[in-house]
Structures are given as structure tokens and as C-alpha cells.
Scaffold this motif. Structure first.
Motif, PDB file in Angstrom:
ATOM      1  N   ARG A   1     -11.451 -12.675   6.955  1.00  0.00           N
ATOM      2  CA  ARG A   1     -11.346 -12.532   5.509  1.00  0.00           C
ATOM      3  C   ARG A   1     -11.300 -11.035   5.236  1.00  0.00           C
ATOM      4  NH1 ARG A   1     -16.131 -14.079   3.328  1.00  0.00           N
ATOM      5  NH2 ARG A   1     -15.623 -16.238   3.691  1.00  0.00           N
ATOM      6  N   VAL A   2     -10.190 -10.561   4.752  1.00  0.00           N
ATOM      7  CA  VAL A   2      -9.963  -9.130   4.551  1.00  0.00           C
ATOM      8  C   VAL A   2     -10.836  -8.626   3.404  1.00  0.00           C
ATOM      9  CG1 VAL A   2      -8.244  -7.397   3.926  1.00  0.00           C
ATOM     10  CG2 VAL A   2      -7.616  -9.293   5.450  1.00  0.00           C
ATOM     11  N   SER A   3     -11.552  -7.520   3.669  1.00  0.00           N
ATOM     12  CA  SER A   3     -12.376  -6.914   2.622  1.00  0.00           C
ATOM     13  C   SER A   3     -11.862  -5.540   2.207  1.00  0.00           C
ATOM     14  CB  SER A   3     -13.830  -6.820   3.074  1.00  0.00           C
ATOM     15  OG  SER A   3     -13.930  -6.117   4.288  1.00  0.00           O
ATOM     16  N   ALA A   4     -11.127  -4.860   3.079  1.00  0.00           N
ATOM     17  CA  ALA A   4     -10.560  -3.556   2.736  1.00  0.00           C
ATOM     18  C   ALA A   4      -9.389  -3.241   3.666  1.00  0.00           C
ATOM     19  CB  ALA A   4     -11.616  -2.458   2.852  1.00  0.00           C
ATOM     20  N   VAL A   5      -8.437  -2.536   3.122  1.00  0.00           N
ATOM     21  CA  VAL A   5      -7.315  -2.017   3.904  1.00  0.00           C
ATOM     22  C   VAL A   5      -7.101  -0.565   3.497  1.00  0.00           C
ATOM     23  CG1 VAL A   5      -6.161  -4.260   4.080  1.00  0.00           C
ATOM     24  CG2 VAL A   5      -5.524  -2.696   2.242  1.00  0.00           C
ATOM     25  N   SER A   6      -6.425   0.164   4.358  1.00  0.00           N
ATOM     26  CA  SER A   6      -6.009   1.512   3.970  1.00  0.00           C
ATOM     27  C   SER A   6      -4.528   1.661   4.278  1.00  0.00           C
ATOM     28  CB  SER A   6      -6.841   2.582   4.671  1.00  0.00           C
ATOM     29  OG  SER A   6      -6.624   2.557   6.053  1.00  0.00           O
ATOM     30  N   LEU A   7      -3.856   2.345   3.408  1.00  0.00           N
ATOM     31  CA  LEU A   7      -2.426   2.588   3.566  1.00  0.00           C
ATOM     32  C   LEU A   7      -2.226   3.926   4.244  1.00  0.00           C
ATOM     33  CD1 LEU A   7      -1.229   1.531   0.006  1.00  0.00           C
ATOM     34  CD2 LEU A   7      -1.269   0.135   2.082  1.00  0.00           C
ATOM     35  N   ASN A   8      -1.163   4.046   4.987  1.00  0.00           N
ATOM     36  CA  ASN A   8      -0.819   5.333   5.574  1.00  0.00           C
ATOM     37  C   ASN A   8       0.685   5.523   5.486  1.00  0.00           C
ATOM     38  OD1 ASN A   8       0.344   4.218   8.092  1.00  0.00           O
ATOM     39  ND2 ASN A   8      -1.757   3.546   8.430  1.00  0.00           N
ATOM     40  N   TYR A   9       1.139   6.654   5.940  1.00  0.00           N
ATOM     41  CA  TYR A   9       2.548   7.024   5.818  1.00  0.00           C
ATOM     42  C   TYR A   9       3.469   6.020   6.500  1.00  0.00           C
ATOM     43  CZ  TYR A   9       6.566  10.139   5.498  1.00  0.00           C
ATOM     44  OH  TYR A   9       7.787  10.681   5.216  1.00  0.00           O
ATOM     45  N   ARG A  10       3.010   5.435   7.580  1.00  0.00           N
ATOM     46  CA  ARG A  10       3.801   4.433   8.297  1.00  0.00           C
ATOM     47  C   ARG A  10       4.175   3.273   7.377  1.00  0.00           C
ATOM     48  NH1 ARG A  10       1.787  -0.338  10.485  1.00  0.00           N
ATOM     49  NH2 ARG A  10       3.072  -1.278  12.068  1.00  0.00           N
ATOM     50  N   ASP A  11       3.250   2.863   6.504  1.00  0.00           N
ATOM     51  CA  ASP A  11       3.524   1.755   5.590  1.00  0.00           C
ATOM     52  C   ASP A  11       4.683   2.095   4.647  1.00  0.00           C
ATOM     53  OD1 ASP A  11       1.421  -0.056   6.508  1.00  0.00           O
ATOM     54  OD2 ASP A  11       0.063   1.452   5.699  1.00  0.00           O
ATOM     55  N   ARG A  12       4.727   3.330   4.195  1.00  0.00           N
ATOM     56  CA  ARG A  12       5.836   3.768   3.344  1.00  0.00           C
ATOM     57  C   ARG A  12       7.147   3.754   4.125  1.00  0.00           C
ATOM     58  NH1 ARG A  12       6.783   9.728   0.794  1.00  0.00           N
ATOM     59  NH2 ARG A  12       8.849   9.273  -0.024  1.00  0.00           N
ATOM     60  N   LEU A  13       7.104   4.249   5.359  1.00  0.00           N
ATOM     61  CA  LEU A  13       8.316   4.283   6.181  1.00  0.00           C
ATOM     62  C   LEU A  13       8.850   2.877   6.456  1.00  0.00           C
ATOM     63  CD1 LEU A  13       7.384   7.074   8.751  1.00  0.00           C
ATOM     64  CD2 LEU A  13       8.838   7.272   6.714  1.00  0.00           C
ATOM     65  N   ILE A  14       7.953   1.900   6.581  1.00  0.00           N
ATOM     66  CA  ILE A  14       8.382   0.515   6.783  1.00  0.00           C
ATOM     67  C   ILE A  14       9.105   0.009   5.545  1.00  0.00           C
ATOM     68  CG2 ILE A  14       7.550  -1.862   7.006  1.00  0.00           C
ATOM     69  CD1 ILE A  14       5.451  -0.772   8.997  1.00  0.00           C
ATOM     70  N   VAL A  15       8.533   0.245   4.360  1.00  0.00           N
ATOM     71  CA  VAL A  15       9.160  -0.198   3.109  1.00  0.00           C
ATOM     72  C   VAL A  15      10.542   0.422   2.955  1.00  0.00           C
ATOM     73  CG1 VAL A  15       9.019  -0.051   0.584  1.00  0.00           C
ATOM     74  CG2 VAL A  15       7.000  -0.682   1.902  1.00  0.00           C
ATOM     75  N   GLU A  16      10.679   1.680   3.342  1.00  0.00           N
ATOM     76  CA  GLU A  16      11.950   2.389   3.178  1.00  0.00           C
ATOM     77  C   GLU A  16      12.971   2.060   4.278  1.00  0.00           C
ATOM     78  OE1 GLU A  16      10.675   6.453   2.926  1.00  0.00           O
ATOM     79  OE2 GLU A  16      10.006   6.216   0.853  1.00  0.00           O
ATOM     80  N   GLY A  17      12.566   1.290   5.293  1.00  0.00           N
ATOM     81  CA  GLY A  17      13.486   0.902   6.354  1.00  0.00           C
ATOM     82  C   GLY A  17      13.689   1.969   7.413  1.00  0.00           C
ATOM     83  N   ILE A  18      12.833   2.969   7.440  1.00  0.00           N
ATOM     84  CA  ILE A  18      12.958   4.068   8.395  1.00  0.00           C
ATOM     85  C   ILE A  18      12.212   3.769   9.691  1.00  0.00           C
ATOM     86  CG2 ILE A  18      12.390   6.506   8.781  1.00  0.00           C
ATOM     87  CD1 ILE A  18      12.734   6.826   5.684  1.00  0.00           C
TER      88      ILE A  18
END
Length: 151
Positions: free
Chosen positions: A32-49
Motif C-alpha cells: 500500500r503506497v504511502s509516499a513517492v518521490s519524483l525525479n528527472y527520469r520521470d519527466r524524461l519518460i513522459v517526454e519520450g526521451i
């Protein structure tokens, strides 16, 4: 369960949806997820890079902390109630890669933690340090891998 699915490249394709809670396999744990953190890799995935061959839909985010709420029948490392952190490269546990282990990563080729629950192999999680909050502990997976790799 509520989840954020990326259904194509571009932020406009990140959609909040309801999907079934995953069922853990024999050697898997349900967190059961209680916290996540975003990093630059997540942005690069969204952008298709990061991975231009990404298969959609995918639930993003590797850096996740939560509580084990169900265990598969062969699980030995965790019990219900344990607080865990996900491991970024879920099949690359130790040593040099012997194949495609670096490509099996949460939020990329394996659905990640941007959901209420995530199910993964017990080998792909570690105990969360008790002295860190959930938010603090969620920042460890990719940052710790980067630090380890630099050594």
C-alpha cells in the motif's frame, strides 16, 4: 484502486484512472503506497526521451515507500505490516548484469508506484529505515542507486 497511467508521450496523456488492485504472485508482495518521490527520469519518460519504445499504458515512478499488506505463499523476506522501499531495477539484485536486468525498472517497463498499490517481487524491496519519514524514505531508490554507481 486509483492510479496515474501514462497512455502516451506528453503530460496530457497522464490520466488518473481506476484499475484493479494487483494480486501478488507466489514470491511477490503487495504494498500500500504511502509516499513517492519524483525525479528527472520521470519527466524524461513522459517526454519520450528516456525510453522511446515505452509500452503504454504504464504507471510511472520508481521511488516508492509503503506498507506490505499481502504476501505471496513463497515470500520469506517480509510479513504483513512491514514498511518497505522499492528497488529501482527490480531484477538486478547484485553484481554485474548478466542480461537485460538494467531495463526492468519500475515506472518504465514495470508498473511503478504512482498508484494506491504496487505488487512486485520480494527481491525488489528493502526494509525502510525507521528513522526516516515515508516522504524521506521515498527519495532513496534512484538517488541511492546513483550514489552507489558513482562509487
Amino acid at each position: 484502486m486509483k492510479a496515474w497511467e501514462l497512455r502516451g508521450f506528453g503530460r496530457e496523456n497522464l490520466v488518473r484512472t481506476d484499475i484493479p488492485v494487483p494480486k501478488p504472485g507466489h514470491s511477490e508482495i503487495l504494498i500500500r503506497v504511502s509516499a513517492v518521490s519524483l525525479n528527472y527520469r520521470d519527466r524524461l519518460i513522459v517526454e519520450g526521451i528516456y525510453n522511446p519504445d515505452l509500452v503504454f499504458p504504464i504507471i510511472q515512478v520508481a521511488d516508492t515507500v509503503g506498507e506490505v499488506v499481502e504476501v505471496g505463499k513463497d515470500v520469506t523476506r517480509f510479513k504483513i505490516g512491514d514498511r518497505v522501499i522499492t528497488q529501482y531495477a527490480t531484477t538486478w539484485i547484485d553484481g554485474d548484469p548478466k542480461g537485460d536486468e538494467p531495463f526492468h525498472t519500475l515506472g518504465n517497463t514495470i508498473s511503478g508506484g504512482l498508484a494506491e498499490y504496487v505488487s512486485l517481487s520480494e527481491e525488489a524491496a528493502v526494509q525502510a529505515p525507521a528513522y526516516l519519514t515515508d516522504e524521506e524514505a521515498s527519495t532513496l531508490p534512484v538517488a541511492a542507486l546513483t550514489a552507489w554507481f558513482s562509487l
